[in-house]
Write a protein that holds these residues in place. Sequence first.
Motif, PDB file in Angstrom:
ATOM      1  N   GLN A 107      35.456  31.691  70.397  1.00 65.19           N
ATOM      2  CA  GLN A 107      34.512  31.106  69.417  1.00 65.19           C
ATOM      3  C   GLN A 107      33.412  32.124  69.099  1.00 65.19           C
ATOM      4  O   GLN A 107      32.538  32.390  69.932  1.00 65.19           O
ATOM      5  CB  GLN A 107      33.860  29.786  69.870  1.00 65.19           C
ATOM      6  N   HIS A 139      31.671  28.174  60.465  1.00 63.65           N
ATOM      7  CA  HIS A 139      31.603  26.728  60.206  1.00 63.65           C
ATOM      8  C   HIS A 139      32.286  26.339  58.900  1.00 63.65           C
ATOM      9  O   HIS A 139      32.374  27.144  57.975  1.00 63.65           O
ATOM     10  CB  HIS A 139      30.148  26.272  60.167  1.00 63.65           C
ATOM     11  N   GLU A 177      35.439  26.678  62.870  1.00 68.45           N
ATOM     12  CA  GLU A 177      34.883  25.570  63.646  1.00 68.45           C
ATOM     13  C   GLU A 177      34.665  24.440  62.654  1.00 68.45           C
ATOM     14  O   GLU A 177      33.669  24.415  61.931  1.00 68.45           O
ATOM     15  CB  GLU A 177      33.561  25.950  64.330  1.00 68.45           C
ATOM     16  N   THR A 202      34.853  19.755  65.990  1.00 73.35           N
ATOM     17  CA  THR A 202      33.868  19.078  66.830  1.00 73.35           C
ATOM     18  C   THR A 202      32.838  18.328  65.993  1.00 73.35           C
ATOM     19  O   THR A 202      32.823  18.422  64.761  1.00 73.35           O
ATOM     20  CB  THR A 202      33.148  20.045  67.781  1.00 73.35           C
ATOM     21  N   HIS A 231      32.852  22.450  72.190  1.00 71.49           N
ATOM     22  CA  HIS A 231      31.683  21.903  72.920  1.00 71.49           C
ATOM     23  C   HIS A 231      31.693  20.369  72.952  1.00 71.49           C
ATOM     24  O   HIS A 231      30.856  19.699  72.332  1.00 71.49           O
ATOM     25  CB  HIS A 231      30.354  22.451  72.403  1.00 71.49           C
TER      26      HIS A 231
HETATM   27 ZN   LIG Z   1      29.310  24.074  66.985  1.00 70.66          ZN
END
Ligand SMILES: [Zn+2]
Length: 340
Positions: A107, A139, A177, A202, A231
């Motif tokens: 990551q 992201h 992500e 997430t 996470h």
């Molecule tokens: Zn994050």
Amino acid sequence: MRNAELTELLAQEADRHEDHRARALKRASHSALLWPIEVEDLVARSESLTVLPSVGPWVARLIERWLADPPPLGEVPATRRGFITMADAVRALEAAPEYRSVRADLQVHTTWSDGAEPLESMTEALAGRGYAYSAITDHSQGLKIAGGMDEETLARQWDEIDEVNQGGALRILKSLEMNLSPEGEGDMDPAVLAKLDLVLGTFHSALRKTEDQTDRYLAAIANPTIDVFAHPVCRMYNRRSGLRADWPRVFAAAAEAGIALEIDCTVARQDLPVELLRIARDTGVWFSIGTDAHAIGELDFMPLGIGAAAMAGISTERILNFQSAEVLADWTARRRARSG
Ligand SMILES: [Zn+2]
């Protein structure tokens, strides 16, 4: 007295002040999580504590007084529980050399979203750390505050990754992500996600809910487009303790779906923490370790995650980062075929 206790004593002392001292103590407390050597070992070697980052003469004298006459450790707030220090991690890894052969950081952020460094510098820094491959995981569009990418921007990032990969220092995996809604829905076209080497997913919102969130996790894990749940607890040191859920059930569902659980190494996250990693380990689930670095220096968080895996007794055979890029590609292909 170990650094873990010193970190907490410094944080508690910070809560008793309001001026510049509170800031100095808070800084020292955060910094102590990352000191690679136990303070008591420094003292044993008669070295000055001011060699440590964020320790001036006043904080040094305070720590020396505590070491000479340990004060009682008060109640540790939930937002600071279950964090290991870099010194803990270093010690765990010294005793377990098999964890040193980590091949990838899974990551990493760049200026394609909210990272501080362009993809090329991050790639060089990753190569400098000896990895064979790594995942760039900026992201997705739903996270506007982090400059999340839409499908078009992602495709442009792929062109740059293809170029960087020509250099051949290490292989960059195309990753992301992805932001998941509280209902577990992604925010990107599944056909585009299918082209990625690895998809992290997430939550980044509604993270302060106090009621049980098991259903939310089960919905997210049922989302067939994600390979890694990033996470998972969504906690932040000294700020929020993260979401609550029936973890054995959530982890078992992840194992069943073939989704890997992340060990996010960022010092303020450490997510999953060791205590939950032990529970997860027994479900046979896979793990993925990522520094979640947003700057080059943060790539050095890696030992916190590997150290946590070692402390939880997770076999390297169950951690994606210890596999070759080919085995990882095979793992995602099989996972997606099964859930698709
Ligand atoms: Zn994050």
